[in-house]
Design an enzyme around this catalytic site. Sequence first.
Site, mmCIF file in Angstrom:
data_model
loop_
_atom_site.group_PDB
_atom_site.id
_atom_site.type_symbol
_atom_site.label_atom_id
_atom_site.label_comp_id
_atom_site.label_asym_id
_atom_site.label_seq_id
_atom_site.Cartn_x
_atom_site.Cartn_y
_atom_site.Cartn_z
ATOM 1 N N ASP A 107 0.788 -1.251 0.000
ATOM 2 C CA ASP A 107 0.000 0.000 0.000
ATOM 3 C C ASP A 107 0.817 1.297 0.000
ATOM 4 O O ASP A 107 0.502 2.220 0.767
ATOM 5 C CB ASP A 107 -0.946 0.012 1.209
ATOM 6 C CG ASP A 107 -1.964 -1.126 1.181
ATOM 7 O OD1 ASP A 107 -1.929 -1.942 0.261
ATOM 8 O OD2 ASP A 107 -2.786 -1.191 2.120
ATOM 9 N N LYS A 156 -7.140 -4.794 -2.978
ATOM 10 C CA LYS A 156 -7.902 -5.301 -1.836
ATOM 11 C C LYS A 156 -8.831 -4.212 -1.315
ATOM 12 O O LYS A 156 -8.628 -3.033 -1.577
ATOM 13 C CB LYS A 156 -6.957 -5.778 -0.733
ATOM 14 C CG LYS A 156 -5.999 -4.715 -0.219
ATOM 15 C CD LYS A 156 -4.919 -5.334 0.662
ATOM 16 C CE LYS A 156 -3.979 -4.279 1.217
ATOM 17 N NZ LYS A 156 -4.585 -3.323 2.123
ATOM 18 N N CYS A 205 -1.854 -2.740 7.713
ATOM 19 C CA CYS A 205 -1.808 -3.622 6.539
ATOM 20 C C CYS A 205 -0.539 -4.461 6.475
ATOM 21 O O CYS A 205 -0.591 -5.612 6.058
ATOM 22 C CB CYS A 205 -2.032 -2.810 5.275
ATOM 23 S SG CYS A 205 -3.699 -2.075 5.247
#
Length: 198
Positions: free
Chosen positions: A9, A106, A151
């Site tokens: 990310d 996601k 994450c």
Amino acid sequence: MTQALIVVDVQNDFCPGGALAVPGGDEVVEPINAMMDQFDAVILTQDWHPAGHSSFASSHPGKSPFETTEMPYGTQVLWPDHCVQGSDGAAFHKDLRTDGDLIIRKGFRAGIDSYSGFFENDQTTPTGLEGYLRSRGITGVTLAGLATDFCVAFTALDAARLGFGVTVQLSACRAIDLEGSLQTALSQMERSGVVLQS
């Protein structure tokens, strides 16, 4: 042992100036770029929410960002609107190398959040990452990116649970650290056998 780098990310909304900026988030770009050529495979994960996602505080009248709510799959932190599909905030940082082998998107299901690169937050709906790694003969993964305590940690914990050897390169990660969440995440990862490399 065949090794993969999972870059978590590294997107504009998690970097300074973004909707959910991680302090020093852009500082991970250079070390991650330098690491990529050392691995047999490079996978990038990308938060990819539809507008009005259930994890957004704006979807819950009377709730503010960083409060929590109960969802069918458990307690959910409510976030500022971020990484909306197709927005500049959802794009990878402009200086990040994106010439990896695979991008896993996601959090695209409106009713469920997804921190881990392996599973949605119900911890049963897969993203396809495990199958890809197995098909490539990958047995160990190294993680870097944003944010260490959400994450990155969730991806590391799932990778360990699935039987991969897991290292987190902390020098190429940055944390949000909500009310001690960083220390909690580091402790959980250590207990799960994740190697924390500084």
